[in-house]
Design an enzyme around this catalytic site. Structure first.
Site, PDB file in Angstrom:
ATOM      1  N   LEU A 104     133.190 150.827 113.921  1.00  0.00           N
ATOM      2  CA  LEU A 104     134.497 151.322 113.454  1.00  0.00           C
ATOM      3  C   LEU A 104     134.393 151.623 111.969  1.00  0.00           C
ATOM      4  O   LEU A 104     133.753 150.868 111.233  1.00  0.00           O
ATOM      5  CB  LEU A 104     135.545 150.247 113.716  1.00  0.00           C
ATOM      6  CG  LEU A 104     136.918 150.301 113.037  1.00  0.00           C
ATOM      7  CD1 LEU A 104     137.960 149.573 113.903  1.00  0.00           C
ATOM      8  CD2 LEU A 104     136.931 149.687 111.634  1.00  0.00           C
ATOM      9  N   ASP A 141     137.040 154.250 109.119  1.00  0.00           N
ATOM     10  CA  ASP A 141     138.404 154.451 108.590  1.00  0.00           C
ATOM     11  C   ASP A 141     139.536 154.378 109.620  1.00  0.00           C
ATOM     12  O   ASP A 141     139.410 154.912 110.730  1.00  0.00           O
ATOM     13  CB  ASP A 141     138.536 155.845 107.971  1.00  0.00           C
ATOM     14  CG  ASP A 141     137.348 156.265 107.163  1.00  0.00           C
ATOM     15  OD1 ASP A 141     136.479 155.432 106.895  1.00  0.00           O
ATOM     16  OD2 ASP A 141     137.292 157.451 106.806  1.00  0.00           O
ATOM     17  N   TYR A 150     136.046 163.716 112.229  1.00  0.00           N
ATOM     18  CA  TYR A 150     136.183 162.890 111.030  1.00  0.00           C
ATOM     19  C   TYR A 150     137.644 162.518 110.778  1.00  0.00           C
ATOM     20  O   TYR A 150     138.540 162.881 111.548  1.00  0.00           O
ATOM     21  CB  TYR A 150     135.574 163.638 109.829  1.00  0.00           C
ATOM     22  CG  TYR A 150     134.077 163.432 109.667  1.00  0.00           C
ATOM     23  CD1 TYR A 150     133.306 162.898 110.691  1.00  0.00           C
ATOM     24  CD2 TYR A 150     133.435 163.768 108.475  1.00  0.00           C
ATOM     25  CE1 TYR A 150     131.941 162.699 110.526  1.00  0.00           C
ATOM     26  CE2 TYR A 150     132.065 163.575 108.297  1.00  0.00           C
ATOM     27  CZ  TYR A 150     131.319 163.038 109.330  1.00  0.00           C
ATOM     28  OH  TYR A 150     129.975 162.839 109.148  1.00  0.00           O
ATOM     29  N   ARG A 159     137.500 166.993 103.085  1.00  0.00           N
ATOM     30  CA  ARG A 159     137.896 166.362 104.358  1.00  0.00           C
ATOM     31  C   ARG A 159     139.085 165.422 104.229  1.00  0.00           C
ATOM     32  O   ARG A 159     139.605 165.193 103.159  1.00  0.00           O
ATOM     33  CB  ARG A 159     136.706 165.611 104.951  1.00  0.00           C
ATOM     34  CG  ARG A 159     136.074 164.581 104.055  1.00  0.00           C
ATOM     35  CD  ARG A 159     134.928 163.864 104.784  1.00  0.00           C
ATOM     36  NE  ARG A 159     134.103 163.098 103.869  1.00  0.00           N
ATOM     37  CZ  ARG A 159     132.992 163.551 103.306  1.00  0.00           C
ATOM     38  NH1 ARG A 159     132.558 164.774 103.549  1.00  0.00           N
ATOM     39  NH2 ARG A 159     132.304 162.771 102.481  1.00  0.00           N
TER      40      ARG A 159
HETATM   41  C1  FRU Z   1     135.132 157.591 104.717  1.00  0.00           C
HETATM   42  C2  FRU Z   1     134.543 158.780 105.461  1.00  0.00           C
HETATM   43  C3  FRU Z   1     135.495 159.957 105.472  1.00  0.00           C
HETATM   44  C4  FRU Z   1     135.044 160.730 106.697  1.00  0.00           C
HETATM   45  C5  FRU Z   1     134.690 159.603 107.638  1.00  0.00           C
HETATM   46  C6  FRU Z   1     133.563 159.913 108.577  1.00  0.00           C
HETATM   47  O1  FRU Z   1     134.598 156.379 105.128  1.00  0.00           O
HETATM   48  O2  FRU Z   1     133.294 159.136 104.909  1.00  0.00           O
HETATM   49  O3  FRU Z   1     135.501 160.722 104.291  1.00  0.00           O
HETATM   50  O4  FRU Z   1     136.050 161.552 107.199  1.00  0.00           O
HETATM   51  O5  FRU Z   1     134.349 158.492 106.841  1.00  0.00           O
HETATM   52  O6  FRU Z   1     133.403 158.862 109.488  1.00  0.00           O
END
Ligand code: FRU
Length: 447
Positions: free
Chosen positions: A18, A20, A80, A148
């Site tokens: 896990l 974000d 993401y 992103r």
């Molecule tokens: C932060 C991150 C985000 C990205 C995601 C990918 O931890 O790098 O910027 O969207 O994790 O899992």
């Protein structure tokens, strides 16, 4: 299988990895927490998906399955991070579709696609087709391909979207877009601070106590003894027009990154972070058991009379208190997590967990220190300056500690891996009141 480190109060995946929290919202009578989920590997490899938890009350969490897999060309290398906004009884989700082109690329200035993708849901369980709204060619020309993590909100009848980004000159920044209909987006502005990291991830923006806050997770800050001690940081700025105040860290512990906020139906602003960070020099022994990482407890954000931003565990947690106990100078006590501790501070003190982790305060510096590496797994010391600290509250789950100082002015979160199911607690210079917490295991009702 040894499950002694399975959390009882925290959201963690049934297996796999896990990171974000994503798409936090209250919708159709339930709380929804999506999260960055790698079901194929506890080390984070394989498909990057959105996992999905629901809760009626922020206490019981049901894992209802994987909401999104990388299954269109525009998100083939990862679904993401992103967010939710509720519009006219519909849950609208926005995320970044990550694409890595094959060929000779650095994946910073070339080779990476970053698409803003929208998905809608009428029931929170079944989702519309994925619609691509923005692609690399739609972003300002000074951006690299690291763009992103869309977070949305509504303001004065318009929709706003904030994205985290890295410029071609390695400056971390956020981009703000506006829309009248959630499909067509106009670029409004970039916000940055010169020399403050090369990439800002997972931005969020909201009003608190008459003040606008910009939350970001910057990469590339200078680490010092008391600030930005982790590999990547996470904090907020006060926004005044186009300028930003000082950066304040959300959390001073070893394990905290990429928080996101949302509003509960009663208006509370609630923050949930990832109780982990990428590229850390320490480990989590649950990997050998098949899973890694959890989210923090939900925290209510408020502003004190003197303008400080406070974070406190949601008050629902108090409903889980069962047996009360005390820990005083003279007697140590064995307690089985999950439990909570509270003490008023009069000068210096130390609280010791199993002779392996110590929380101490000398009147100016609060310190979290691991003295047994089997328990800290590479975690050493984290410091936090706090003058006139009035109280401490600790929430201990099966393998984490969350420490709230002075009514939530400063917070430290860490994973810790005690050797037994109960912990020997000793205190010096402080009288602690404690409660067992009636922890509820996370329910798996989907795959
Ligand atoms: C932060 C991150 C985000 C990205 C995601 C990918 O931890 O790098 O910027 O969207 O994790 O899992």
């Amino acid at each position: 299988m040894c499950e002694k480190w399975r959390q009882k109060l925290h959201i963690e995946p049934p297996h796999g990895w896990l990171n974000d929290p994503n798409g936090l919202c209250w919708f159709n009578g339930k709380y929804h927490v999506f999260f960055q989920y790698s079901p194929d590997s506890a080390n984070g490899g394989g498909r990057k998906c959105w996992g999905h938890f629901e809760s009626p009350n922020l206490l019981r969490w049901d894992f209802v399955g994987t909401a999104f897999f990388p299954d269109i060309p525009e998100d083939r290398d990862g679904v993401y991070s992103g967010s939710a906004i509720i519009v006219n009884d519909t849950m609208e989700l926005f995320y970044t579709g990550n694409v890595k082109e094959s060929g000779d690329h650095d994946y910073i200035t070339s080779g990476r696609g970053a698409n803003v993708i929208r998905v809608s849901s009428k029931d929170g369980r079944s989702f519309s087709e994925k619609r691509v709204l923005l692609r690399n060619s739609d972003y300002p020309e000074y951006c690299s391909c690291h763009i992103r993590d869309p977070k949305l909100w509504e303001k004065n009848g318009k929709y706003c979207m904030i994205l985290g980004a890295r410029t071609l000159s390695d400056e971390g920044c956020v981009l703000i877009y506006e829309s009248d209909n959630l499909d067509e987006w106009r670029f409004e502005k970039k916000i940055s601070v010169p020399g403050f990291g090369y990439m800002w991830e997972c931005p969020d923006m909201f009003d608190m106590g008459g003040q606008r806050l910009l939350s970001v997770s910057p990469q590339g800050l200078t680490h010092t003894e008391y600030a930005n001690q982790n590999v990547y940081s996470s904090g907020y700025f006060r926004v005044n027009g186009d300028s930003l105040g000082d950066f304040e860290e959300w959390d001073y512990g070893f394990d905290f990154y990429a928080p996101q906020t949302f509003c509960a139906p009663d208006g509370r602003r609630i923050l949930i972070g990832w109780m982990g960070i990428g590229d850390i020099p320490y480990t989590n022994p649950t990997v050998t058991l098949g899973w890694q990482h959890c989210l923090t407890l939900p925290r209510e954000i408020t502003v004190s009379n003197d303008g400080a931003v406070l974070q406190n565990p949601i008050r629902e947690l108090e409903l889980l208190r069962s047996g009360e106990f005390t820990v005083s100078d003279s007697e140590c006590k064995r307690v089985a997590p999950p439990f909570e501790l509270y003490g008023e501070i009069n000068g210096s003190f130390e609280i010791n967990f199993d002779n392996s982790a110590a929380l101490s305060y000398d009147g100016k510096i609060f310190r979290l220190e691991f003295t047994n590496d089997n328990v800290g797994c590479g975690r050493t010391v984290r410091n936090c300056t706090i003058e006139k600290c009035g109280n401490i509250r600790v929430i201990a789950d099966m393998s984490s500690l969350e420490i709230y100082l002075d009514g939530g002015r400063k917070v430290l979160s860490t994973r810790f891996y005690p050797e037994n199911k109960s912990v020997n607690l000793c205190a010096r210079g402080i009288f602690l009141k404690g409660w067992n917490l009636n922890g509820m295991e996370v329910n798996i009702i989907g795959e």
